[in-house]
Design a protein around this motif. Structure first.
Motif, PDB file in Angstrom:
ATOM      1  N   ARG A  32       0.815  -1.268  -0.134  1.00 24.01           N
ATOM      2  CA  ARG A  32       0.042   0.201  -0.160  1.00 24.01           C
ATOM      3  C   ARG A  32       0.876   1.345  -0.265  1.00 24.01           C
ATOM      4  N   ASN A  33       2.043   1.293   0.827  1.00 19.29           N
ATOM      5  CA  ASN A  33       2.758   2.437   0.716  1.00 19.29           C
ATOM      6  C   ASN A  33       3.368   2.715  -0.688  1.00 19.29           C
ATOM      7  N   TYR A  34       3.371   1.878  -1.455  1.00 23.85           N
ATOM      8  CA  TYR A  34       3.759   2.292  -2.725  1.00 23.85           C
ATOM      9  C   TYR A  34       2.872   3.162  -3.546  1.00 23.85           C
ATOM     10  N   GLY A  35       1.418   2.855  -3.224  1.00 18.75           N
ATOM     11  CA  GLY A  35       0.424   3.757  -3.836  1.00 18.75           C
ATOM     12  C   GLY A  35       0.568   5.221  -3.415  1.00 18.75           C
ATOM     13  N   HIS A  36       0.879   5.152  -1.876  1.00 14.40           N
ATOM     14  CA  HIS A  36       0.799   6.497  -1.262  1.00 14.40           C
ATOM     15  C   HIS A  36       2.077   7.289  -1.854  1.00 14.40           C
ATOM     16  N   VAL A  37       3.050   6.674  -2.252  1.00 19.02           N
ATOM     17  CA  VAL A  37       4.469   7.452  -2.660  1.00 19.02           C
ATOM     18  C   VAL A  37       4.066   7.976  -4.146  1.00 19.02           C
ATOM     19  N   GLN A  38       3.368   7.123  -4.915  1.00 14.17           N
ATOM     20  CA  GLN A  38       2.834   7.377  -6.247  1.00 14.17           C
ATOM     21  C   GLN A  38       1.779   8.753  -6.255  1.00 14.17           C
ATOM     22  N   GLY A  39       0.990   8.611  -5.342  1.00  9.52           N
ATOM     23  CA  GLY A  39       0.226   9.368  -4.897  1.00  9.52           C
ATOM     24  C   GLY A  39       0.695  10.649  -4.602  1.00  9.52           C
ATOM     25  N   SER A  40       1.664  10.917  -3.794  1.00  6.23           N
ATOM     26  CA  SER A  40       2.507  12.003  -3.562  1.00  6.23           C
ATOM     27  C   SER A  40       2.902  12.841  -4.730  1.00  6.23           C
ATOM     28  N   LYS A  41       3.434  11.749  -5.789  1.00  5.19           N
ATOM     29  CA  LYS A  41       3.809  12.543  -7.137  1.00  5.19           C
ATOM     30  C   LYS A  41       2.804  13.120  -7.745  1.00  5.19           C
ATOM     31  N   THR A  42       1.695  12.447  -7.913  1.00  5.06           N
ATOM     32  CA  THR A  42       0.433  12.885  -8.438  1.00  5.06           C
ATOM     33  C   THR A  42       0.051  14.419  -7.982  1.00  5.06           C
ATOM     34  N   VAL A  43       0.408  14.356  -6.446  1.00  4.71           N
ATOM     35  CA  VAL A  43      -0.108  15.772  -5.906  1.00  4.71           C
ATOM     36  C   VAL A  43       0.919  16.822  -6.371  1.00  4.71           C
ATOM     37  N   GLU A  44       2.162  16.688  -6.748  1.00  5.70           N
ATOM     38  CA  GLU A  44       2.924  17.388  -7.182  1.00  5.70           C
ATOM     39  C   GLU A  44       2.529  18.011  -8.618  1.00  5.70           C
ATOM     40  N   LYS A  45       2.488  17.104  -9.496  1.00  2.06           N
ATOM     41  CA  LYS A  45       2.005  17.478 -10.891  1.00  2.06           C
ATOM     42  C   LYS A  45       0.613  18.082 -10.910  1.00  2.06           C
ATOM     43  N   ILE A  46      -0.282  17.558 -10.411  1.00  2.00           N
ATOM     44  CA  ILE A  46      -1.630  18.435 -10.301  1.00  2.00           C
ATOM     45  C   ILE A  46      -1.569  19.871  -9.562  1.00  2.00           C
ATOM     46  N   LEU A  47      -0.711  20.174  -8.632  1.00  2.00           N
ATOM     47  CA  LEU A  47      -0.466  21.446  -8.289  1.00  2.00           C
ATOM     48  C   LEU A  47       0.112  22.360  -9.265  1.00  2.00           C
ATOM     49  N   GLU A  48       0.817  21.758  -9.914  1.00  2.00           N
ATOM     50  CA  GLU A  48       1.429  22.620 -11.272  1.00  2.00           C
ATOM     51  C   GLU A  48       0.355  22.889 -12.171  1.00  2.00           C
ATOM     52  N   ASP A  49      -0.624  21.820 -12.702  1.00  2.00           N
ATOM     53  CA  ASP A  49      -1.696  22.077 -13.494  1.00  2.00           C
ATOM     54  C   ASP A  49      -2.691  22.738 -12.994  1.00  2.00           C
ATOM     55  N   ALA A  50      -3.023  22.815 -11.757  1.00  2.00           N
ATOM     56  CA  ALA A  50      -4.001  23.593 -10.931  1.00  2.00           C
ATOM     57  C   ALA A  50      -3.578  25.005 -11.091  1.00  2.00           C
ATOM     58  N   TYR A  51      -2.336  25.453 -10.927  1.00  2.00           N
ATOM     59  CA  TYR A  51      -2.009  26.889 -10.936  1.00  2.00           C
ATOM     60  C   TYR A  51      -1.840  27.448 -12.463  1.00  2.00           C
ATOM     61  N   ASP A  52      -1.458  26.380 -13.313  1.00  2.00           N
ATOM     62  CA  ASP A  52      -1.458  26.888 -14.636  1.00  2.00           C
ATOM     63  C   ASP A  52      -3.012  27.147 -15.200  1.00  2.00           C
ATOM     64  N   LEU A  53      -3.843  26.473 -14.760  1.00  2.00           N
ATOM     65  CA  LEU A  53      -5.184  26.704 -15.203  1.00  2.00           C
ATOM     66  C   LEU A  53      -5.886  27.842 -14.482  1.00  2.00           C
ATOM     67  N   GLY A  54      -5.298  28.421 -13.380  1.00  2.00           N
ATOM     68  CA  GLY A  54      -5.913  29.486 -12.804  1.00  2.00           C
ATOM     69  C   GLY A  54      -6.444  29.486 -11.480  1.00  2.00           C
ATOM     70  N   ILE A  55      -6.572  28.163 -10.905  1.00  2.00           N
ATOM     71  CA  ILE A  55      -6.840  27.921  -9.604  1.00  2.00           C
ATOM     72  C   ILE A  55      -5.950  28.721  -8.557  1.00  2.00           C
TER      73      ILE A  55
END
Length: 239
Positions: A32-55
């Motif tokens: 399960r922890n492997y999923g949490h690690v991958q999930g944290s990487k997704t957070v980093e990418k989505i934060l960039e996407d969110a800012y680029d979109l104007g959120i």
């Protein structure tokens, strides 16, 4: 809200319950922890996407007050991941001009984690980019009870009168003081409940549920949620 070139209205504040890390890992025969690690990487990418979109504000539910009930091994792994993430986030917020606030009862977290949180909030306080909120050891009922206790303490010390108590005053005692209520809530992995998350703040929020597991969540999935948000008629109780 910000309007894009395609006339799509971008929500000012998006809150996310990033669910499905464990199931994502299980599907790949990984711990399960492997999923949490991958999930944290997704957070980093989505934060960039969110800012680029104007959120402007983006809030994630990282660890709830109920998550302590999980197996000790998983909790320890999550705390280890949290320690690493907080340190890397200091670098990320400097790079991306991101302001970070941590919501929840920090007193239950380890001393080193509390120190990292304090450092992160201090170094990012003057940043003017995306406002990123992380809910750690957070539960909305706990937040409201803590707010009530502090409000009663100040009332007993005659800092205000009984008639002064209204929504605006009460919100100053919440962890989200100064942060606008979410316009859109996204929950991944097919679950359709709030799980004690931002109960006060979500009173007029639009809810979007998707079967996508959080590690698989992409900018395209975020845009689908925003498209759904655009299809809603937000009247806030009016006709």
């Amino acid at each position: 809200m910000k309007e894009t070139g395609s006339d799509m209205m971008i929500p000012k504040h998006v809150a996310v319950i990033l669910d499905g890390n464990g199931r994502w890992a299980k599907k790949r025969f990984m711990p399960r922890n492997y999923g949490h690690v991958q999930g944290s990487k997704t957070v980093e990418k989505i934060l960039e996407d969110a800012y680029d979109l104007g959120i402007e504000y983006f809030t994630i539910y990282a660890f709830s007050t109920e998550n302590w009930k999980r197996p000790d091994e998983e909790v320890e792994a999550l705390m280890k991941l949290l320690r690493s993430y907080l340190k890397s986030c200091i670098k990320t917020c400097k790079k991306n001009n991101m302001k970070v606030r941590v919501l929840g009862d920090k007193s239950k977290l380890g001393p080193d984690i509390r120190e990292s949180i304090e450092e992160l909030e201090i170094v990012s306080a003057s940043n003017t980019g995306l406002n990123f909120q992380v809910a750690l050891n957070y539960g909305s009922r706990d937040e409201i009870l803590r707010a009530m206790k502090n409000l009663i303490h100040d009332y007993d010390n005659k800092q205000f009168k009984l008639d002064d108590i209204d929504e605006e005053l009460f919100e100053k005692y919440l962890d989200t003081k100064g942060i606008p209520d979410p316009d859109l809530l996204i929950r991944t992995s097919g679950e359709k409940r709030l799980s004690n998350y931002l109960l006060w703040q979500l009173a007029y929020t639009e809810f979007y549920f998707t079967d996508v597991l959080w590690p698989d969540f992409t900018k395209e999935e975020l845009l689908k949620a925003i498209e759904y948000y655009n299809s809603r008629d937000r009247r806030f109780g009016a006709i």
